[in-house]
Design a protein around this motif. Structure first.
Motif, PDB file in Angstrom:
ATOM      1  N   GLY A   1      43.776  -5.013  51.778  1.00 54.18           N
ATOM      2  CA  GLY A   1      43.876  -4.172  50.582  1.00 54.18           C
ATOM      3  C   GLY A   1      43.917  -2.700  50.945  1.00 54.18           C
TER       4      GLY A   1
ATOM      5  N   ILE B   1      46.122 -11.439  52.147  1.00 53.03           N
ATOM      6  CA  ILE B   1      45.944 -11.058  50.743  1.00 53.03           C
ATOM      7  C   ILE B   1      45.976 -12.304  49.865  1.00 53.03           C
ATOM      8  CG2 ILE B   1      47.105  -9.955  48.781  1.00 53.03           C
ATOM      9  CD1 ILE B   1      45.701  -7.903  50.322  1.00 53.03           C
TER      10      ILE B   1
ATOM     11  N   ASP C   1      51.681 -14.156  52.016  1.00 51.18           N
ATOM     12  CA  ASP C   1      51.714 -12.693  52.048  1.00 51.18           C
ATOM     13  C   ASP C   1      53.129 -12.184  52.264  1.00 51.18           C
ATOM     14  OD1 ASP C   1      48.987 -12.807  51.798  1.00 51.18           O
ATOM     15  OD2 ASP C   1      48.542 -11.598  53.571  1.00 51.18           O
TER      16      ASP C   1
END
Length: 391
Positions: free
Chosen positions: A108, A138, A145
């Protein structure tokens, strides 16, 4: 619009003195002479390139944009990189990544920083993961991802032959390489497994295993730091001669009697072994720490990779006698081709308007990124938030 007049131009192929006109984020025209209408035409910045050289912007595929390190405790965590640290060193495209620390830093943070630099004027992409296997993601998988997150182009940097790694098995690496490849196929991205290679005695043997025991093409795996010692570099030559792609780290340089292979020497040796420059990329590892450990694994000292290392090594390669056309490839068109960054790494009509202007001493005079003048007359003119407008 920016019009650069009478500049010695390298695509990287040398095409002589040209006028270059950019329009928004693309190169609109390259011609012997471009004359703009005197009236009813958008205002254009005009740069006299008579004493300058135009080359594509540098693509740095290995940048710790949110900082790396941490091997000496919390105070050794490297800081985030700022916009002008990259632009003043000619980096117009960077690929951010995590490293040793996938705990206090996460995906993030990384994506947020990449988006911030993009807004400020840079082209940015991201590798998903860290040293660790199973790796940081993520979504619920690295493949997910790559498919679902626009910024993410592959998996990295996964560590092998390093006491800081999680010591993935050969089959673990095959699984990750397959995830990267399939994610890339389904999303139209490069889908590369980007592998950090440490000082361990196993070197890149796991990559030879992948080649022998799987159907993963060479173009889906990219080992980095291959110049960190002589034995590893010999393996890397063998791997590249067989058809593999390799990444030389420009911030890894000899100090005293150590066994590091200078990046210039590494490039020369690969070329001597008839390895195509399009199988070679160079990256800075900027923002990442450069720890030195003794034979017992104790940390002796550590530094930090600098964004300046790319342009410094490019200058050294050219000064060593390698033609400019060849010297540019591992910094520009080779990473653009391998990473499938269409329109980047080349100066041609319709390509991205990411351009570096060098003076006769190969110093960076100006940098244009996405059609905006970021650096002019050796001075940054666009700054990121929280920069104090000084380098």
């Amino acid at each position: 619009m920016i019009l650069i007049k009478n500049i010695d131009t390298y695509k990287p192929k040398h095409i002589g003195r040209k006028d270059i006109l950019t329009s928004f984020d693309k190169i609109a025209y390259i011609s012997e002479k471009i004359n703009l209408p005197l009236s009813n035409f958008p205002k254009s910045e005009i740069i006299d390139g008579s004493n300058l050289m135009a080359i594509p912007g540098i693509i740095d595929l290995h940048v710790h944009i949110i900082g790396g390190g941490g091997e000496a405790g919390f105070t050794s965590r490297a800081p985030e990189l700022m916009l002008t640290q990259l632009t003043t060193n000619g980096i117009t495209t960077c690929v951010g990544l995590l490293g040793t620390d996938g705990t206090t830093r996460n995906m993030g943070n990384l994506i947020a920083k990449a988006r911030s630099l993009e807004i400020e004027g840079l082209n940015t992409y991201v590798w998903t993961g860290s040293y660790k296997v199973p790796t940081r993601t993520i979504t619920d998988s690295a493949r997910g991802d790559i498919i679902l997150v626009d910024k993410i182009i592959g998996i990295g940097e996964i560590a092998i032959s390093d006491h800081r790694s999680s010591h993935p098995s050969n089959d673990d690496l095959i699984h990750l390489a397959t995830e990267a490849r399939l994610g890339g196929m389904l999303s139209g991205k490069c889908g590369i497994l980007h592998v950090h290679v440490g000082d361990g005695k196993n070197g890149i043997n796991p990559l030879f295993y992948i080649r022998k025991n799987s159907e993963i093409p060479f173009s889906n795996i990219l080992p980095t730091h291959i110049n960190r010692n002589g034995l590893l570099f010999k393996q890397a030559i063998e791997y590249a001669v067989d058809g593999g792609f390799v990444d030389i780290t420009t911030s890894i340089r000899p100090e005293g009697d150590d066994d590091v292979v200078d990046p210039v020497v590494a490039f020369q040796e690969l070329l001597k072994h008839n390895v195509s420059p399009y199988q070679i990329t160079m990256s800075s590892d900027s923002g990442g720490s450069s720890p030195i450990f003794d034979n017992s694994g104790n940390l002796i000292k550590f530094g930090i990779g600098s964004p300046s290392s790319n342009i410094e090594i490019l200058q050294n390669i050219i000064n060593a006698g390698i033609p400019v056309e060849i010297a540019l490839i591992p910094f520009t068109s080779s990473p653009a081709k391998l990473l499938r960054l269409n329109g980047k790494g080349v100066l041609s009509e319709g390509s991205s308007s990411d351009i570096i202007l060098l003076d006769k001493n190969l110093k960076i005079h100006s940098v244009i990124c996405k059609g905006k003048l970021m650096v002019y007359n050796y001075t940054p003119i666009i700054f990121g938030n929280f920069e104090n407008h000084s380098i």
